[in-house]
Design a protein around this motif. Structure first.
Motif, PDB file in Angstrom:
ATOM      1  N   GLN A 309      45.648   6.944  72.775  1.00 61.90           N
ATOM      2  CA  GLN A 309      45.134   5.904  73.653  1.00 61.90           C
ATOM      3  C   GLN A 309      43.612   5.835  73.576  1.00 61.90           C
ATOM      4  O   GLN A 309      43.021   4.748  73.565  1.00 61.90           O
ATOM      5  CB  GLN A 309      45.586   6.172  75.093  1.00 61.90           C
ATOM      6  CG  GLN A 309      47.089   6.083  75.285  1.00 61.90           C
ATOM      7  CD  GLN A 309      47.512   6.498  76.685  1.00 61.90           C
ATOM      8  OE1 GLN A 309      46.677   6.768  77.546  1.00 61.90           O
ATOM      9  NE2 GLN A 309      48.819   6.569  76.917  1.00 61.90           N
ATOM     10  N   THR A 310      42.974   7.001  73.507  1.00 60.84           N
ATOM     11  CA  THR A 310      41.523   7.038  73.379  1.00 60.84           C
ATOM     12  C   THR A 310      41.080   6.427  72.057  1.00 60.84           C
ATOM     13  O   THR A 310      40.094   5.684  71.995  1.00 60.84           O
ATOM     14  CB  THR A 310      41.024   8.482  73.494  1.00 60.84           C
ATOM     15  OG1 THR A 310      41.493   9.052  74.717  1.00 60.84           O
ATOM     16  CG2 THR A 310      39.500   8.534  73.478  1.00 60.84           C
ATOM     17  N   THR A 312      42.685   4.155  70.310  1.00 59.65           N
ATOM     18  CA  THR A 312      42.885   2.705  70.381  1.00 59.65           C
ATOM     19  C   THR A 312      41.753   2.028  71.130  1.00 59.65           C
ATOM     20  O   THR A 312      41.230   0.993  70.702  1.00 59.65           O
ATOM     21  CB  THR A 312      44.225   2.395  71.065  1.00 59.65           C
ATOM     22  OG1 THR A 312      45.284   3.033  70.339  1.00 59.65           O
ATOM     23  CG2 THR A 312      44.478   0.895  71.106  1.00 59.65           C
ATOM     24  N   TYR A 313      41.347   2.623  72.250  1.00 61.15           N
ATOM     25  CA  TYR A 313      40.266   2.026  73.026  1.00 61.15           C
ATOM     26  C   TYR A 313      38.951   2.079  72.259  1.00 61.15           C
ATOM     27  O   TYR A 313      38.159   1.124  72.293  1.00 61.15           O
ATOM     28  CB  TYR A 313      40.117   2.763  74.349  1.00 61.15           C
ATOM     29  CG  TYR A 313      39.064   2.158  75.255  1.00 61.15           C
ATOM     30  CD1 TYR A 313      39.370   1.077  76.071  1.00 61.15           C
ATOM     31  CD2 TYR A 313      37.771   2.667  75.273  1.00 61.15           C
ATOM     32  CE1 TYR A 313      38.414   0.514  76.892  1.00 61.15           C
ATOM     33  CE2 TYR A 313      36.805   2.100  76.094  1.00 61.15           C
ATOM     34  CZ  TYR A 313      37.132   1.036  76.907  1.00 61.15           C
ATOM     35  OH  TYR A 313      36.175   0.484  77.709  1.00 61.15           O
ATOM     36  N   LYS A 316      38.867  -0.684  69.849  1.00 63.11           N
ATOM     37  CA  LYS A 316      38.616  -1.970  70.512  1.00 63.11           C
ATOM     38  C   LYS A 316      37.140  -2.152  70.815  1.00 63.11           C
ATOM     39  O   LYS A 316      36.587  -3.243  70.672  1.00 63.11           O
ATOM     40  CB  LYS A 316      39.425  -2.051  71.812  1.00 63.11           C
ATOM     41  CG  LYS A 316      40.920  -2.208  71.609  1.00 63.11           C
ATOM     42  CD  LYS A 316      41.624  -2.311  72.953  1.00 63.11           C
ATOM     43  CE  LYS A 316      43.126  -2.476  72.776  1.00 63.11           C
ATOM     44  NZ  LYS A 316      43.833  -2.540  74.085  1.00 63.11           N
ATOM     45  N   ARG A 317      36.481  -1.060  71.246  1.00 62.06           N
ATOM     46  CA  ARG A 317      35.068  -1.139  71.559  1.00 62.06           C
ATOM     47  C   ARG A 317      34.195  -1.153  70.317  1.00 62.06           C
ATOM     48  O   ARG A 317      32.976  -1.332  70.419  1.00 62.06           O
ATOM     49  CB  ARG A 317      34.675   0.054  72.440  1.00 62.06           C
ATOM     50  CG  ARG A 317      35.334   0.094  73.797  1.00 62.06           C
ATOM     51  CD  ARG A 317      34.896  -1.073  74.655  1.00 62.06           C
ATOM     52  NE  ARG A 317      33.478  -1.028  74.914  1.00 62.06           N
ATOM     53  CZ  ARG A 317      32.933  -0.436  75.972  1.00 62.06           C
ATOM     54  NH1 ARG A 317      33.722   0.117  76.886  1.00 62.06           N
ATOM     55  NH2 ARG A 317      31.636  -0.440  76.151  1.00 62.06           N
ATOM     56  N   TYR A 410      34.100   7.555  75.255  1.00 65.53           N
ATOM     57  CA  TYR A 410      35.260   7.176  76.054  1.00 65.53           C
ATOM     58  C   TYR A 410      36.079   8.404  76.454  1.00 65.53           C
ATOM     59  O   TYR A 410      36.565   8.496  77.588  1.00 65.53           O
ATOM     60  CB  TYR A 410      36.129   6.199  75.272  1.00 65.53           C
ATOM     61  CG  TYR A 410      37.355   5.761  76.017  1.00 65.53           C
ATOM     62  CD1 TYR A 410      37.272   4.863  77.077  1.00 65.53           C
ATOM     63  CD2 TYR A 410      38.612   6.255  75.682  1.00 65.53           C
ATOM     64  CE1 TYR A 410      38.394   4.463  77.773  1.00 65.53           C
ATOM     65  CE2 TYR A 410      39.744   5.863  76.378  1.00 65.53           C
ATOM     66  CZ  TYR A 410      39.624   4.963  77.419  1.00 65.53           C
ATOM     67  OH  TYR A 410      40.738   4.589  78.108  1.00 65.53           O
TER      68      TYR A 410
END
Length: 487
Positions: A309-310, A312-313, A316-317, A410
């Motif tokens: 999940q980290t 993926t984020y 995105k950023r 993140y």
């Protein structure tokens, strides 16, 4: 002569000219001499109001400051002196910049105290303020989720309580031991299904059917069916117990779950019913295409992995950095493939037949893969290849560091938010004095008071009396009498 400057000029009516008034402001021990000529540029601010408050008596004066020395005309404020040094710039430069090391939320509260509009804050500092607000809202959301898990509403019927229990069982592994067991089982089923999908492609493990085609072993098919049964049961339970079914259906991870389950049932229908409607060859091709879609279930691991999940984020950023990387590679591929094609035309056995065909050579060279199926044979072509290789390494290395920073930032942010959420719960527990955070929602609302327009999490967080939240998430204005720490 310095002492005479404190006495203002008097106009023809005997009143003091505001432009000539000189006052001394003492903010947290830092003294500042201010003049009415500068302060009157923004008459709505607190400092500008100090000039006109002298004729209004002590009640008016003490409504604007903490203390006042009439002999020195010195106003005392128990505020943050570092923030005041930044805010005072508005009277000289017309804008405010926030210094490094100052909490954006505390600085916002200081601006509200001095009655300075946020529009005077520079855009670069507004970005820090918005990021801090997002962090606080995320902490509030996490606290609210924990409170919802701990709270039990006696007014709910049996079905609502059962629905909530199933939702926590399937979606919140940290809520109970049974939920952790189900999360582990779901993780194992995903791994087993992925391994079975890979093993089913090994020729030695396949069998020949009556038509002479190689198909998967029946044992692997049975394991695959069991895994699909678990995935189906899991999805249906989560859908039935979901508090917001529309959001559940359109969620990205739940769409992945559907794509992981649907091919099995579609291929089953095509196998039994499709043969009568279309040719057998077309049915087999459709089934094979659907079976390939089973690879989507590997993305289900993201539901159980914080690291994925980290990642993926972070991606995105990092769209901007990834876009730069692709742009660098695209320019390099076009340039070096054109050069390679031109330089290799003089060789009779050239492998560069056209510039589009040379794109493949440029891609594998710049990305340091180098299959060797296409390679230069001339001296200039080899120099071009060496240059493209070095440029490819540089082009790939440059945007990598920002992407890694986004990932680390993140990841650390998630740990900080988790710790902050636990801290808020501890404060709420300490304030309630009941030995536990939970209790019914009605009890929490009695402690929090009524607030129709504020969100529920805003009202609940106010229970903690935390300096971090009470000024941001409440619609009320709280002016501090001393500088409070920002956690």
């Amino acid at each position: 002569m310095a002492g005479e400057s404190r006495f203002p000029d008097v106009d023809s009516n005997g009143s003091e000219k505001n432009e000539d008034i000189e006052i001394i402001v003492n903010v947290g021990g830092a003294r500042q001499v201010l003049y009415g000529e500068n302060l009157n540029r923004y008459p709505a601010t607190r400092l500008a109001q100090l000039i006109n408050c002298l004729s209004g008596g002590y009640d008016t004066i003490f409504s604007l400051c903490d203390d006042y020395d009439p002999g020195k005309r010195e106003f005392y404020f128990d505020r943050d002196p570092d923030a005041f040094k930044c805010i005072i710039d508005i009277y000289y430069f017309g804008e405010i910049h926030m210094k490094k090391g100052i909490c954006p939320i505390c600085f916002k509260n200081e601006m509200e105290f001095w009655k300075v509009d946020l529009k005077f804050l520079d855009d670069c500092c507004k970005t820090h303020l918005s990021e801090k607000k997002e962090e606080l809202e995320e902490i509030a959301r996490r606290v609210q989720l924990i409170l919802d898990d701990l709270g039990v509403d006696a007014s709910e019927n049996r079905w609502k309580r059962c629905q909530k229990y199933i939702w926590k069982l399937m979606e919140k592994p940290e809520s109970s031991y049974s939920a952790r067991v189900i999360a582990v089982l779901s993780f194992l089923f995903i791994l087993i299904s992925s391994v079975v999908m890979c093993l089913g492609t090994i020729p030695e493990l396949q069998i020949v059917d009556s038509e002479g085609n190689h198909v998967e072993h029946p044992t692997l098919d049975n394991i695959e069916t069991a895994c699909i049964g678990w995935f189906t049961l899991e999805y249906m339970l989560r859908l039935i117990s979901s508090p917001n079914k529309l959001y559940f259906v359109i969620s990205f991870m739940n769409i992945i779950d559907v794509f992981a389950i649907l091919p099995f049932y579609v291929s089953l229908i095509l196998t039994h019913l499709g043969a009568g409607m279309m040719e057998l060859t077309n049915v087999q091709q459709a089934v094979q295409a659907l079976r390939i879609m089973r690879i989507a279930r590997i993305f289900k691991l993201a539901r159980h992995s914080t690291g994925l999940q980290t990642l993926t984020y972070a991606l995105k950023r990092s769209f901007k950095e990834l876009g730069l990387l692709l742009m660098y590679l695209a320019v390099g591929i076009f340039v070096f493939s054109a050069l390679g094609y031109t330089m290799e035309q003089s060789h009779p056995e050239t492998l560069f037949k056209s510039i589009p065909q040379s794109f493949w050579w440029a891609i594998i060279t710049m990305t340091t893969v180098g299959y060797g199926d296409i390679y230069p044979k001339t001296t200039l072509g080899k120099l071009n290849a060496a240059t493209s290789f070095l440029c490819g390494v540089i082009a790939i290395a440059l945007p990598i560091h920002p992407i890694i920073n986004n990932f680390v930032r993140y990841y650390n942010k998630q740990r900080v938010l988790e710790t902050a959420a636990k801290h808020e719960l501890e404060l709420m527990e300490l304030y309630s004095g009941e030995g536990k955070v939970g209790g019914s929602k009605n009890e929490l609302e009695d402690l929090m008071g009524e607030g129709k327009e504020r969100p529920s999490w805003s009202r609940q967080l106010k229970v903690s009396h935390s300096d971090t939240f009470i000024h941001l998430l409440s619609d009320e204005k709280h002016y501090r009498t001393r500088l409070q720490s920002c956690k």
